[in-house]
Write a protein that holds these residues in place. Structure first.
Motif, PDB file in Angstrom:
ATOM      1  N   ILE A   1       0.837  -1.200   0.000  1.00 17.96           N
ATOM      2  CA  ILE A   1       0.000   0.000   0.000  1.00 17.96           C
ATOM      3  C   ILE A   1       0.875   1.256   0.000  1.00 17.96           C
ATOM      4  N   ILE A   2       1.939   1.221   0.788  1.00 15.86           N
ATOM      5  CA  ILE A   2       2.829   2.385   0.885  1.00 15.86           C
ATOM      6  C   ILE A   2       3.578   2.611  -0.425  1.00 15.86           C
ATOM      7  N   CYS A   3       4.192   1.529  -0.946  1.00 18.08           N
ATOM      8  CA  CYS A   3       5.094   1.653  -2.100  1.00 18.08           C
ATOM      9  C   CYS A   3       4.368   1.697  -3.440  1.00 18.08           C
ATOM     10  N   LYS A   4       3.183   1.084  -3.530  1.00 16.28           N
ATOM     11  CA  LYS A   4       2.496   0.989  -4.819  1.00 16.28           C
ATOM     12  C   LYS A   4       1.225   1.826  -4.907  1.00 16.28           C
ATOM     13  N   VAL A   5       0.783   2.357  -3.765  1.00 14.54           N
ATOM     14  CA  VAL A   5      -0.446   3.147  -3.781  1.00 14.54           C
ATOM     15  C   VAL A   5      -0.199   4.559  -3.254  1.00 14.54           C
ATOM     16  N   MET A   6       0.212   4.655  -1.987  1.00 13.71           N
ATOM     17  CA  MET A   6       0.295   5.965  -1.341  1.00 13.71           C
ATOM     18  C   MET A   6       1.338   6.874  -1.996  1.00 13.71           C
ATOM     19  N   ILE A   7       2.554   6.379  -2.121  1.00 18.06           N
ATOM     20  CA  ILE A   7       3.615   7.225  -2.692  1.00 18.06           C
ATOM     21  C   ILE A   7       3.373   7.530  -4.173  1.00 18.06           C
ATOM     22  N   PRO A   8       3.077   6.522  -5.030  1.00 13.39           N
ATOM     23  CA  PRO A   8       2.822   6.847  -6.448  1.00 13.39           C
ATOM     24  C   PRO A   8       1.669   7.823  -6.645  1.00 13.39           C
ATOM     25  N   GLU A   9       0.594   7.674  -5.871  1.00 14.24           N
ATOM     26  CA  GLU A   9      -0.551   8.563  -6.034  1.00 14.24           C
ATOM     27  C   GLU A   9      -0.259   9.983  -5.540  1.00 14.24           C
ATOM     28  N   SER A  10       0.749  10.114  -4.692  1.00 16.76           N
ATOM     29  CA  SER A  10       1.079  11.432  -4.134  1.00 16.76           C
ATOM     30  C   SER A  10       2.245  12.100  -4.845  1.00 16.76           C
ATOM     31  N   VAL A  11       2.742  11.513  -5.928  1.00 19.03           N
ATOM     32  CA  VAL A  11       3.945  12.019  -6.590  1.00 19.03           C
ATOM     33  C   VAL A  11       3.856  13.505  -6.977  1.00 19.03           C
ATOM     34  N   PRO A  12       2.770  13.971  -7.609  1.00 16.94           N
ATOM     35  CA  PRO A  12       2.725  15.405  -7.965  1.00 16.94           C
ATOM     36  C   PRO A  12       2.885  16.318  -6.753  1.00 16.94           C
ATOM     37  N   SER A  13       2.158  16.012  -5.682  1.00 16.61           N
ATOM     38  CA  SER A  13       2.257  16.817  -4.468  1.00 16.61           C
ATOM     39  C   SER A  13       3.637  16.693  -3.839  1.00 16.61           C
ATOM     40  N   LEU A  14       4.199  15.484  -3.868  1.00 12.13           N
ATOM     41  CA  LEU A  14       5.537  15.285  -3.307  1.00 12.13           C
ATOM     42  C   LEU A  14       6.581  16.107  -4.065  1.00 12.13           C
ATOM     43  N   ILE A  15       6.476  16.125  -5.385  1.00 12.00           N
ATOM     44  CA  ILE A  15       7.436  16.893  -6.181  1.00 12.00           C
ATOM     45  C   ILE A  15       7.326  18.377  -5.868  1.00 12.00           C
ATOM     46  N   GLN A  16       6.108  18.870  -5.750  1.00 10.69           N
ATOM     47  CA  GLN A  16       5.920  20.288  -5.412  1.00 10.69           C
ATOM     48  C   GLN A  16       6.526  20.605  -4.046  1.00 10.69           C
ATOM     49  N   ASN A  17       6.309  19.708  -3.077  1.00 13.76           N
ATOM     50  CA  ASN A  17       6.845  19.952  -1.741  1.00 13.76           C
ATOM     51  C   ASN A  17       8.361  19.774  -1.697  1.00 13.76           C
ATOM     52  N   PHE A  18       8.885  18.842  -2.501  1.00  9.22           N
ATOM     53  CA  PHE A  18      10.340  18.690  -2.569  1.00  9.22           C
ATOM     54  C   PHE A  18      10.986  19.931  -3.169  1.00  9.22           C
ATOM     55  N   THR A  19      10.281  20.565  -4.104  1.00  7.53           N
ATOM     56  CA  THR A  19      10.782  21.809  -4.683  1.00  7.53           C
ATOM     57  C   THR A  19      10.834  22.915  -3.632  1.00  7.53           C
ATOM     58  N   ILE A  20       9.816  22.960  -2.786  1.00  4.89           N
ATOM     59  CA  ILE A  20       9.815  23.918  -1.677  1.00  4.89           C
ATOM     60  C   ILE A  20      11.010  23.660  -0.761  1.00  4.89           C
ATOM     61  N   ALA A  21      11.259  22.376  -0.471  1.00  6.52           N
ATOM     62  CA  ALA A  21      12.392  22.020   0.380  1.00  6.52           C
ATOM     63  C   ALA A  21      13.712  22.432  -0.278  1.00  6.52           C
TER      64      ALA A  21
END
Length: 232
Positions: A146-166
């Motif tokens: 669930i973590i590796c194949k659902v949660m993280i892949p589905e959150s990639v756009p938001s994660l990239i935006q937040n990584f850019t902020i970081a």
């Protein structure tokens, strides 16, 4: 303060300092990117645990452990970066062999950034629709699946935006590291602008920092849009 900004002496000083600027830009880029990568290595798993380890999460952890994690993250985030740099000087010396220099500033940058990254990851994962996780659980997926194949892949756009902020935040921190001997554009801005009153060189260094921020932000926005399935 800026009355003789474009005087003949100021321009001559700038021309003298110009050969050092490419190296300073590279040092800033190198420290920022490497510190961000290391902060992600630590902060991403922590952010995942903050969401999945809570009561009712897909991978519940003991309440005391979650409390300890939250306290540590909140404590590190509450310390101003300049003070944190001084506090971790012994750690920099133990890991790098010195507490001064461009590479040595990576240690305080990572220590300052990974709690921030963890909170950003937590924020991204909490935006995920709970129905998606419930559907994966109903199909018998394990917590790691669930973590590796659902949660993280589905959150990639938001994660990239937040990584850019970081990334842009760490870039700002790296500029401040010039106060304790770190290299890069921050050192040039502080050395020439604060100690020597050569404000034209300082302004050029600041402009270069702004350009780097814009480049990082544009790249992050582009990647986030490319990875967003809703826009395809």
């Amino acid at each position: 303060m800026y009355s003789d900004l474009f005087s003949e002496q100021s321009i001559q000083d700038l021309l003298t300092a110009l050969p050092t600027l490419p190296t300073a830009v590279w040092e800033t880029f190198y420290v920022t990117v490497l510190s961000t990568v290391l902060a992600l290595v630590i902060g991403l798993p922590l952010g995942v645990l903050l969401v999945t380890g809570e009561k009712g999460g897909v991978l519940p952890l003991p309440a005391w452990l979650m409390h300890v994690l939250n306290v540590i993250i909140n404590l590190l985030r509450s310390i101003p970066f300049l003070i944190l740099m001084i506090m971790v000087l012994p750690l920099s010396r133990a890991i790098i062999g010195t507490a001064v220099g461009t590479t040595a500033t990576i240690v305080p940058l990572v220590v300052a950034a990974f709690p921030f990254v963890a909170r950003l990851v937590e924020s991204s994962l909490r935006e995920l629709d709970g129905n998606i996780i419930e559907a994966a659980q109903s199909m018998g997926a394990s917590p790691m699946q669930i973590i590796c194949k659902v949660m993280i892949p589905e959150s990639v756009p938001s994660l990239i935006q937040n990584f850019t902020i970081a990334l842009t935040t760490i870039l700002g921190y790296s500029a401040m590291s010039g106060i304790i001997g770190g290299g890069g554009l921050g050192k040039i801005a502080i050395d020439y602008g604060y100690y020597r009153y050569k404000y034209l060189i300082m302004i050029v260094a600041v402009i270069l920092l702004i350009i780097l921020v814009q480049l990082f932000q544009s790249l992050g926005t582009y990647l986030a849009r490319r990875s967003d399935k809703r826009l395809k």
